[in-house]
Write a protein that holds these residues in place. Structure first.
Motif, mmCIF file in Angstrom:
data_model
loop_
_atom_site.group_PDB
_atom_site.id
_atom_site.type_symbol
_atom_site.label_atom_id
_atom_site.label_comp_id
_atom_site.label_asym_id
_atom_site.label_seq_id
_atom_site.Cartn_x
_atom_site.Cartn_y
_atom_site.Cartn_z
ATOM 1 N N LYS A 114 0.507 -1.052 0.259
ATOM 2 C CA LYS A 114 -0.238 0.050 -0.325
ATOM 3 C C LYS A 114 1.475 1.431 0.139
ATOM 4 O O LYS A 114 0.349 2.591 -0.832
ATOM 5 C CB LYS A 114 -0.637 0.164 0.812
ATOM 6 C CG LYS A 114 -2.090 -1.155 1.208
ATOM 7 C CD LYS A 114 -3.070 -0.930 2.230
ATOM 8 C CE LYS A 114 -4.466 -1.958 2.353
ATOM 9 N NZ LYS A 114 -5.145 -2.069 3.300
ATOM 10 N N PRO A 115 1.596 1.654 1.058
ATOM 11 C CA PRO A 115 2.251 2.014 1.145
ATOM 12 C C PRO A 115 3.253 2.350 -0.563
ATOM 13 O O PRO A 115 3.837 3.440 -1.151
ATOM 14 C CB PRO A 115 3.371 2.653 2.346
ATOM 15 C CG PRO A 115 3.643 0.881 2.553
ATOM 16 C CD PRO A 115 2.053 0.603 1.853
ATOM 17 N N ALA A 116 3.984 1.486 -0.979
ATOM 18 C CA ALA A 116 4.675 1.268 -1.909
ATOM 19 C C ALA A 116 3.717 1.937 -3.351
ATOM 20 O O ALA A 116 4.422 3.036 -4.560
ATOM 21 C CB ALA A 116 4.745 0.234 -3.028
ATOM 22 N N ALA A 117 2.522 1.875 -3.306
ATOM 23 C CA ALA A 117 1.323 2.100 -4.777
ATOM 24 C C ALA A 117 1.214 3.648 -4.516
ATOM 25 O O ALA A 117 1.263 4.153 -5.373
ATOM 26 C CB ALA A 117 0.006 1.619 -3.910
ATOM 27 N N ILE A 118 1.247 3.612 -3.199
ATOM 28 C CA ILE A 118 1.353 5.881 -2.873
ATOM 29 C C ILE A 118 3.102 5.977 -3.650
ATOM 30 O O ILE A 118 2.515 7.456 -4.311
ATOM 31 C CB ILE A 118 1.044 5.569 -1.627
ATOM 32 C CG1 ILE A 118 -0.471 5.874 -1.201
ATOM 33 C CG2 ILE A 118 0.572 7.969 -1.410
ATOM 34 C CD1 ILE A 118 -1.111 5.487 0.178
ATOM 35 N N LEU A 122 2.819 8.671 -6.760
ATOM 36 C CA LEU A 122 2.993 10.659 -7.050
ATOM 37 C C LEU A 122 4.526 10.511 -7.292
ATOM 38 O O LEU A 122 4.703 12.148 -7.986
ATOM 39 C CB LEU A 122 3.349 10.328 -4.988
ATOM 40 C CG LEU A 122 2.080 10.796 -4.129
ATOM 41 C CD1 LEU A 122 2.247 11.086 -2.941
ATOM 42 C CD2 LEU A 122 1.456 11.927 -4.828
ATOM 43 N N ILE A 123 5.043 10.190 -7.646
ATOM 44 C CA ILE A 123 6.129 9.529 -8.861
ATOM 45 C C ILE A 123 6.501 9.834 -10.324
ATOM 46 O O ILE A 123 6.922 10.264 -10.589
ATOM 47 C CB ILE A 123 7.211 9.316 -7.580
ATOM 48 C CG1 ILE A 123 8.288 9.290 -6.184
ATOM 49 C CG2 ILE A 123 8.849 8.900 -8.812
ATOM 50 C CD1 ILE A 123 9.180 8.107 -5.875
ATOM 51 N N LYS A 124 4.835 8.994 -10.211
ATOM 52 C CA LYS A 124 5.179 8.464 -11.472
ATOM 53 C C LYS A 124 4.453 9.938 -12.412
ATOM 54 O O LYS A 124 5.807 10.124 -13.835
ATOM 55 C CB LYS A 124 3.399 7.752 -11.811
ATOM 56 C CG LYS A 124 3.943 7.167 -12.789
ATOM 57 C CD LYS A 124 5.259 5.971 -13.223
ATOM 58 C CE LYS A 124 4.624 5.177 -14.754
ATOM 59 N NZ LYS A 124 5.437 4.159 -15.197
ATOM 60 N N LEU A 173 12.169 13.368 -3.807
ATOM 61 C CA LEU A 173 13.145 11.862 -3.701
ATOM 62 C C LEU A 173 12.213 11.514 -5.252
ATOM 63 O O LEU A 173 11.703 12.246 -6.187
ATOM 64 C CB LEU A 173 11.611 11.499 -3.266
ATOM 65 C CG LEU A 173 11.718 11.830 -0.913
ATOM 66 C CD1 LEU A 173 10.344 10.730 -0.826
ATOM 67 C CD2 LEU A 173 12.716 10.776 -0.595
ATOM 68 N N ALA A 174 13.639 10.763 -5.570
ATOM 69 C CA ALA A 174 13.858 10.079 -7.013
ATOM 70 C C ALA A 174 14.508 8.701 -6.623
ATOM 71 O O ALA A 174 14.661 8.286 -6.010
ATOM 72 C CB ALA A 174 14.431 11.309 -8.565
ATOM 73 N N VAL A 180 14.033 0.076 -9.872
ATOM 74 C CA VAL A 180 13.581 0.122 -8.473
ATOM 75 C C VAL A 180 12.501 0.606 -8.663
ATOM 76 O O VAL A 180 11.533 -0.070 -8.479
ATOM 77 C CB VAL A 180 14.257 1.415 -7.551
ATOM 78 C CG1 VAL A 180 13.308 0.935 -6.854
ATOM 79 C CG2 VAL A 180 15.640 1.231 -7.748
ATOM 80 N N GLU A 181 12.388 0.927 -10.036
ATOM 81 C CA GLU A 181 10.222 1.389 -10.328
ATOM 82 C C GLU A 181 9.552 0.576 -10.555
ATOM 83 O O GLU A 181 8.612 -0.036 -10.318
ATOM 84 C CB GLU A 181 10.229 2.591 -11.629
ATOM 85 C CG GLU A 181 8.753 2.783 -11.966
ATOM 86 C CD GLU A 181 8.906 4.124 -12.863
ATOM 87 O OE1 GLU A 181 7.855 4.708 -12.857
ATOM 88 O OE2 GLU A 181 10.046 3.999 -13.357
ATOM 89 N N ALA A 182 10.703 -0.713 -11.333
ATOM 90 C CA ALA A 182 10.186 -1.908 -11.725
ATOM 91 C C ALA A 182 9.556 -2.742 -11.163
ATOM 92 O O ALA A 182 8.975 -3.473 -11.255
ATOM 93 C CB ALA A 182 11.144 -1.981 -13.128
ATOM 94 N N GLY A 183 10.876 -2.798 -9.942
ATOM 95 C CA GLY A 183 10.330 -3.993 -9.350
ATOM 96 C C GLY A 183 9.477 -3.381 -8.100
ATOM 97 O O GLY A 183 8.696 -3.953 -8.271
ATOM 98 N N ILE A 184 9.104 -1.962 -7.986
ATOM 99 C CA ILE A 184 7.668 -2.057 -7.230
ATOM 100 C C ILE A 184 6.410 -1.949 -8.084
ATOM 101 O O ILE A 184 5.692 -2.848 -7.949
ATOM 102 C CB ILE A 184 7.926 -0.178 -7.488
ATOM 103 C CG1 ILE A 184 9.163 0.704 -5.977
ATOM 104 C CG2 ILE A 184 6.324 0.657 -6.907
ATOM 105 C CD1 ILE A 184 8.582 1.511 -5.772
#
Length: 209
Positions: A114-118, A122-124, A173-174, A180-184
């Motif tokens: 859940k926090p990873a989804a948020i 927000l970064i996307k 934050l980036a 990392v994004e692919a893993g999320i």
């Protein structure tokens, strides 16, 4: 019986524990030798010749595993004509794939979908996120999802410490690496309902702030 024993040995070499905390240089060398067993002659000669180079480039057991996973995809003519280029391709792929896999494992182990989804949402849009924006949304999100209390900041802090997130001088934050994004995203794809239930109120909260 001999064939069955050989097959079992081949399976066992892929079942070795890959906890990075348990691996120093001697253990990595032993893991490398174990993973080398049973390779075709051309790949066996290749990994033997470049063992020292690989162990300089890859310092984590999961990276070694990914390196050996990638070897069958290398073209035999490339190994013969440009072995160093083939090596560079395999080590780069191993490093990138291990980043993605590690992120997935961390999110699953910490129950942090859940926090990873948020964080991902927000970064996307811009490839980075203002820490002030995140703090401004945190309380409102916790009011809706009490299970998020402390989870967002904990994930951010652990990702910054683990060099999955880069924190700029302005606090933004980036991602350190695209993997990392692919893993999320890989982790989120495994929990579509939880992601949907988390992102729906995020849209409402963001619209009100």
């Amino acid at each position: 019986m001999a064939e069955a024993s050989h097959a079992e040995n081949n399976i066992q070499r892929w079942r070795m524990p890959l906890n990075a905390e348990n691996y120093g240089r001697p253990q990595l060398r032993q893991l490398y030798r174990n993973l080398s067993k049973g390779l075709p002659p051309d790949l066996s000669a290749f990994v033997h010749e470049y063992q020292l180079t690989v162990l300089r480039e890859l310092s984590l057991p999961l990276e070694l595993r990914k390196f050996f996973d990638s070897l069958p995809d290398l073209a035999s003519d490339e190994l013969a004509r440009q072995p160093q280029a083939a090596l560079a391709t395999a080590t780069k792929r191993a490093h990138q794939d291990s980043i993605e896999r590690t992120v997935v494992d961390q999110l699953e182990a910490r129950d942090a979908i859940k926090p990873a989804a948020i964080l991902w949402a927000l970064i996307k849009p811009y490839g980075r996120l203002s820490a002030d924006v995140l703090r401004g949304l945190d309380d409102a999100l916790v009011d809706i999802h009490s299970s998020l209390e402390g989870k967002i900041s904990t994930l951010v802090n652990s990702f910054v410490t683990g060099r999955n997130l880069r924190q700029g001088a302005d606090g933004s934050l980036a991602y350190y690496h695209g993997k990392v994004e692919a893993g999320i995203e890989t982790a989120l794809a495994g929990h579509p309902q939880a992601v949907r239930l988390t992102l729906r109120p995020l849209i409402d909260v963001a619209a009100r702030t």
